[in-house]
Design a protein around this motif. Structure first.
Motif, PDB file in Angstrom:
ATOM      1  N   THR A 247       0.808  -1.217   0.000  1.00 39.46           N
ATOM      2  CA  THR A 247       0.000   0.000   0.000  1.00 39.46           C
ATOM      3  C   THR A 247       0.840   1.267   0.000  1.00 39.46           C
ATOM      4  O   THR A 247       0.329   2.354  -0.274  1.00 39.46           O
ATOM      5  N   LEU A 336      -4.881   4.334  -3.007  1.00 42.63           N
ATOM      6  CA  LEU A 336      -5.976   4.927  -3.767  1.00 42.63           C
ATOM      7  C   LEU A 336      -6.331   4.009  -4.941  1.00 42.63           C
ATOM      8  O   LEU A 336      -5.457   3.565  -5.678  1.00 42.63           O
ATOM      9  N   LEU A 366      -4.130   7.849   2.369  1.00 40.47           N
ATOM     10  CA  LEU A 366      -4.268   7.310   1.023  1.00 40.47           C
ATOM     11  C   LEU A 366      -3.021   7.652   0.214  1.00 40.47           C
ATOM     12  O   LEU A 366      -2.564   8.801   0.218  1.00 40.47           O
ATOM     13  N   LEU A 386     -14.783   2.675   1.915  1.00 40.00           N
ATOM     14  CA  LEU A 386     -13.735   3.593   2.336  1.00 40.00           C
ATOM     15  C   LEU A 386     -14.323   4.717   3.179  1.00 40.00           C
ATOM     16  O   LEU A 386     -13.757   5.111   4.199  1.00 40.00           O
ATOM     17  N   TYR A 397      -8.531  11.888   7.394  1.00 36.11           N
ATOM     18  CA  TYR A 397      -7.915  11.256   6.224  1.00 36.11           C
ATOM     19  C   TYR A 397      -6.989  12.256   5.551  1.00 36.11           C
ATOM     20  O   TYR A 397      -7.091  13.466   5.758  1.00 36.11           O
ATOM     21  N   LEU A 399      -4.147  12.578   1.861  1.00 36.61           N
ATOM     22  CA  LEU A 399      -3.673  12.013   0.598  1.00 36.61           C
ATOM     23  C   LEU A 399      -2.199  12.325   0.411  1.00 36.61           C
ATOM     24  O   LEU A 399      -1.777  13.469   0.575  1.00 36.61           O
TER      25      LEU A 399
END
Length: 438
Positions: A247, A336, A366, A386, A397, A399
């Protein structure tokens, strides 16, 4: 680095540091010096201390391997086991590593760890008598002593020790206060929870190393776990990355390390490969000592839900020592565009393994942000599983694009940490070094 003059007398056995790459050769040398066939039996590549009335031998892990995560922490642990006793050094050279270039490299690394004058207190023991003869010139080059690991080693070593003044480290590179605290921590382990040791062996544990030159071992452990010892009481803030294989946990950890000023090379970063390659099989940690009051530890972990993971429970117990409610934040790393049934159930399964509701301290991280098309919020709403997972983490969360060198993504991540502001505050950016200040 220099040797202290007129070291204080130290009663009792002489302390010896045993270095080298091969465990079996170090075992053999230790047994001959201690005249004890049971000494060092079944020794793994770890710190173990054995002694008799004449000698106290600190048998060390491999300081010289390319895979050694952090010599800094190993040096501190070694000094803590010596402190304040004088120490002499043995470098055990096995046949496989007896080429001159390899021997010289190990000698120079010892000098780097403990100072240029280390060689005056060093005896290099060769497994191969022929190599001992061929490399006899190293005696003059480094002003050191050479010998073979023969049956008469005990007598020879007594003569060698009696003819030399003891070595004491000057603590220029590592604080004596830190070493003393580490020593106290090791003694605490020995007195609280270790099984009784045999053959004069003292309690001994290896702290998982870090790679920053600013790393400090300030732990005050309560109990040993596997090969590593850490607890929430060590004054270090832990960022623990959890998730399935592939991941991007290691790559994300490296993105954070780079933003905090760690040099971008293989020595200082976590090993990270393509998604199809599993590179993290054990818990690994790296310390970052910043200019203010915060010391941060990044913890990369294996996939605890992988049935093929060796020593799975041992690694979970290792992770528990870092992952404690008041002293950590958890980054649950997901890729993602690859949300699977295994991801859907990952949070309760990890909580079951770690023994507490990590969701209270978790941010869903992510990765592969470069692949995002459109709005991240729209993407999350479209992925029902998710979205539910993120809600369980109080809608935290973030990114990451691990290909980007923009440190702002790390700054924004840290701002989302579910902790009190007084514990972890970004003060600004070091424009000269292009890294974040904590």
């Amino acid at each position: 680095m220099s040797i202290r003059k007129d070291p204080p007398p130290h009663p009792g056995p002489s302390t010896i540091g045993m270095f080298g790459k091969r465990v079996q050769l170090k075992n053999t040398i230790g047994k001959r010096i201690l005249n004890n066939n049971s000494a060092f039996s079944n020794l793994s590549n770890n710190f173990v201390v054995e002694k008799n009335s004449d000698f106290r031998i600190i048998n060390t892990p491999d300081f010289f391997g390319k895979e050694c995560p952090n010599p800094d922490q190993l040096v501190i642990d070694f000094l803590a086991r010596c402190h304040p006793a004088p120490v002499r050094f043995i470098l055990a050279i096995d046949t496989e590593n007896s080429e001159e270039e390899k021997v010289v490299d190990q000698i120079k690394q010892l000098q780097e760890f403990f100072g240029e004058n280390t060689t005056a207190h060093l005896i290099i023991l060769f497994q191969d008598a022929e190599k001992f003869c061929l490399l006899d010139h190293l005696k003059q080059r480094f002003q050191t002593s050479l010998a073979t690991a023969n049956q008469n080693l005990l007598g020879e070593f007594k003569k060698w020790c009696s003819a030399h003044q003891p070595f004491l480290y000057d603590y220029k590179n590592y604080s004596e206060d830190v070493v003393e605290r580490r020593k106290a921590a090791l003694e605490n382990i020995s007195h609280n929870g270790d099984p009784p040791q045999q053959h004069g062996r003292e309690g001994s544990h290896l702290v998982t190393p870090s790679t920053s030159q600013d790393a400090l071992a300030v732990a005050a452990p309560e109990r040993p776990v596997g090969d590593s010892v850490h607890t929430a009481g060590d004054g270090i803030f832990n960022i623990v990355l959890l998730g399935l294989s592939g991941t991007g946990k290691s790559a994300s950890a490296n993105t954070i390390l780079t933003a905090l000023g760690i040099k971008y090379d293989s020595k200082h970063l976590f090993k990270s490969e393509a998604n199809s390659v599993i590179t993290t099989t054990r818990c690994e940690s790296k310390l970052v000592k910043k200019s203010s009051r915060v010391t941060v530890r990044l913890v990369d972990t294996p996939d605890f839900l992988d049935d093929q993971l060796e020593d799975s429970q041992e690694q979970v117990e290792e992770c528990k020592t870092y992952c404690q409610r008041e002293h950590c934040v958890v980054l649950l790393v997901l890729q993602l565009g690859r949300f699977t049934d295994r991801d859907r159930d990952i949070l309760p399964k990890l909580e079951d393994k770690l023994g507490w509701k990590i969701r209270e301290k978790t941010i869903v991280l992510l990765t592969h942000g470069k692949e995002l098309k459109g709005s991240l919020d729209d993407y999350i709403r479209a992925e029902g599983g998710l979205s539910d997972l993120i809600k369980q983490c109080d809608n935290r969360y973030h990114l990451f694009n691990n290909k980007s060198k923009n440190n702002e993504q790390v700054r924004k991540l840290i701002e989302k940490f579910p902790i009190d502001d007084h514990k972890f505050t970004i003060l600004g950016k070091d424009t000269k070094n292009d890294c974040l200040l904590l």
